[in-house]
Enzyme design. Structure first.
Site, mmCIF file in Angstrom:
data_model
loop_
_atom_site.group_PDB
_atom_site.id
_atom_site.type_symbol
_atom_site.label_atom_id
_atom_site.label_comp_id
_atom_site.label_asym_id
_atom_site.label_seq_id
_atom_site.Cartn_x
_atom_site.Cartn_y
_atom_site.Cartn_z
ATOM 1 N N SER A 30 66.709 2.129 0.978
ATOM 2 C CA SER A 30 67.108 0.820 1.178
ATOM 3 C C SER A 30 68.203 0.557 -0.028
ATOM 4 O O SER A 30 67.798 0.230 -1.212
ATOM 5 C CB SER A 30 65.818 0.109 0.657
ATOM 6 O OG SER A 30 66.103 -1.460 0.731
ATOM 7 N N GLY B 121 67.195 -2.883 5.523
ATOM 8 C CA GLY B 121 68.281 -3.458 4.740
ATOM 9 C C GLY B 121 67.531 -4.609 3.741
ATOM 10 O O GLY B 121 68.212 -5.415 3.045
ATOM 11 N N ASP B 122 66.312 -4.275 3.568
ATOM 12 C CA ASP B 122 65.459 -5.105 2.430
ATOM 13 C C ASP B 122 64.547 -4.127 2.121
ATOM 14 O O ASP B 122 64.517 -2.992 2.066
ATOM 15 C CB ASP B 122 64.956 -6.353 3.180
ATOM 16 C CG ASP B 122 64.830 -7.763 2.442
ATOM 17 O OD1 ASP B 122 64.262 -7.535 1.261
ATOM 18 O OD2 ASP B 122 65.684 -8.621 2.558
ATOM 19 N N ASP B 123 63.354 -4.848 1.351
ATOM 20 C CA ASP B 123 62.346 -4.012 0.681
ATOM 21 C C ASP B 123 61.751 -3.121 1.661
ATOM 22 O O ASP B 123 61.203 -3.677 2.768
ATOM 23 C CB ASP B 123 61.273 -4.892 0.104
ATOM 24 C CG ASP B 123 61.894 -5.707 -0.879
ATOM 25 O OD1 ASP B 123 62.806 -5.219 -1.844
ATOM 26 O OD2 ASP B 123 61.561 -6.969 -1.062
#
Length: 493
Positions: free
Chosen positions: A306, A273-275
């Site tokens: 992502s 859900g992020d980098d």
């Protein structure tokens, strides 16, 4: 009494000569003599030392091994094994100067809170072993903020220690047969969203001030926050990992090398859900004062999903500097951006000498994204005159399909991002692309063989001829580091 016998048994072992086995780089590991007399009798009468020998690859092989269940652990998914892990590591640490040791985690579901690792040590997970991170805050010590950040990332002040933690270590291996470390992060995500946490959420692994680290052949799930965070460390190999977190949960970064030197990340599959990978080196004045860059970083054969973040992000905490980053053979699927440079006024520091090639992207919002206005700060004491330097950024040999916008490149007024090279890149647009395909401000450089046509600030160099970017020819040192073949014996109770 058991603890006393255990201590005596381990001390006696130091006086015993090694029994037979392989020699050389693939030196056979020796099973530990029992940690107490009862276990010793059990082995002698039931053949505990017999079992299937297995092979693994590591920076260093070990002379001794023990199994977690020998320390009273119960793999039922309910019983807390924090004390067992801590006891095992403590006992095995005595062999650091005698060939090192390996802790084998057998099949089972092993609930545990945080525990510290040690030097000349291998943590090895069976393919059916699952480490379940405790969801209780009391199982995580509160430690000081990182000096290059000045505060926690979630809140002011301290932070919860990571599930697996180590500091000032030499020669640490965390590996297995694709066993699993499950962060069970859902309660932490809820508390963070509701603003109920007093301290920053724990990571799954954080290794600080250490040298010679390997993390390989494991699956990581659902960290409360970042999954893997080497910081202030050097000579790191991270390979063969699967990292999975819900794409709707922020801050679940995959791998975040932070103020590290000579790091190799390869053959990883990350859904986040992020980098997927975020390269860092400290936050504003704290990172500037600490002054430890991330440099000599190799990323290759990475697959990332992502939807709301970057495949590879540089920053935004880059105040100690980021340099000599090389990435190749990258696959991005349904991600917000391929490569993103994030910085802001007040960061200071630099991002320079970045080389990315051989990237395939499918269903992207942006291919290239640079922003000079990523404006979060640790406090009001940052220096507004501390401007970042972004220079010598090279992208080459890329194909992207179903793209909404090829590039969003925004430097800082009076502080251009310079030396950008984009060569041999083909981008196919989505059915509903942005009206402005290349949005460029305060940047300079050139392009060659790029479609669709880039912005005027990045003019075509030698039209009709594809001019490559200037990539380094010599490898970074960690690229040539080879793993050894190691053997140990899987024992059965």
């Amino acid at each position: 009494m058991r603890a006393l016998l255990s201590t005596v048994g381990f001390l006696l072992l130091l006086l015993l000569s090694h029994h037979g086995g392989k020699t050389g780089a693939a030196d056979a590991e020796h099973n530990l003599i029992a940690t107490d007399s009862h276990t010793h009798r059990h082995r002698r009468h039931h053949g505990h030392r017999r079992g299937e020998e297995f092979e693994y690859s590591a920076l260093s092989c070990r002379a001794y091994s023990a199994s977690l269940d020998e320390f009273g652990a119960v793999g039922d998914g309910v019983t807390s094994n924090t004390a067992a892990f801590r006891d095992a590591v403590s006992q095995l640490s005595r062999f650091a100067d005698h060939g090192g040791s390996l802790l084998f985690v057998p099949a089972g579901r092993w609930l545990t809170g945080s525990f510290n690792l040690t030097s000349h040590f291998t943590l090895f997970l069976h393919r059916d072993a699952v480490l379940l991170a405790s969801q209780e805050e009391s199982d995580y010590e509160v430690i000081e903020p990182l000096p290059s950040y000045g505060r926690g990332r979630d809140t002011d002040g301290g932070r919860f220690i990571s599930l697996l933690f180590g500091s000032n270590l030499t020669d640490l291996v965390i590996t297995g047969e694709n066993g699993t470390i499950d962060g069970q992060g859902e309660p932490w995500w809820g508390k963070f969203k509701r603003g109920e946490l007093k301290y920053t959420r724990p990571y799954l692994i954080e290794i600080m001030h250490s040298n010679g680290i390997q993390i390989s052949n494991l699956t990581f799930l659902n960290s409360p926050s970042w999954h893997i965070h080497p910081v202030y460390s050097s000579n790191i190999v991270i390979q063969g990992l699967t990292i999975l977190a819900p794409v709707t949960v922020p801050n679940t970064d995959g791998i975040n090398p932070d103020s590290c030197t000579n790091t190799r990340i390869e053959d990883c599959y990350i859904v986040s859900g992020d980098d997927c990978i975020a390269v860092k080196s400290g936050w504003d004045q704290y990172g500037i004062n600490y002054g430890m860059p991330t440099k000599q970083l190799l990323i290759r054969r990475l697959t990332c999903i992502s939807p709301d973040s970057a495949v590879i992000a540089l920053g935004s905490e880059m105040s100690g500097g980021i340099e000599d980053v090389r990435a190749e053979d990258i696959v991005a699927i349904n991600s917000e951006s391929g490569i993103r440079i994030k910085t802001a006024v007040g960061r200071g520091g630099y991002v320079k000498d970045v080389y990315v090639r051989g990237m395939t992207m499918k269903t992207m919002k942006y291919v290239f994204w640079m922003t000079g206005s990523y404006g979060s700060h640790p406090d009001e004491h940052y220096d507004p005159k501390a401007l970042p330097v972004i220079q010598n950024i090279n992208y080459q040999d890329m194909v992207a399909e179903n793209v909404t916008m090829p590039a969003q490149l925004a430097g800082i007024t009076g502080d251009q991002f310079t030396g950008i090279c984009i060569s041999n890149v083909t981008i196919t647009l989505s059915k509903k692309p942005k009206k402005v395909l290349w949005n460029c401000t305060d940047v300079s450089g050139y392009t060659s063989g790029v479609t669709p046509e880039p912005c005027q600030l990045l003019p075509e160099k030698q039209p009709g001829t594809v001019v490559p970017c200037n990539f380094p020819e010599s490898p970074i040192p960690i690229e040539e580091v080879k793993l050894q073949r190691c053997y140990t014996r899987r024992r059965h109770m």
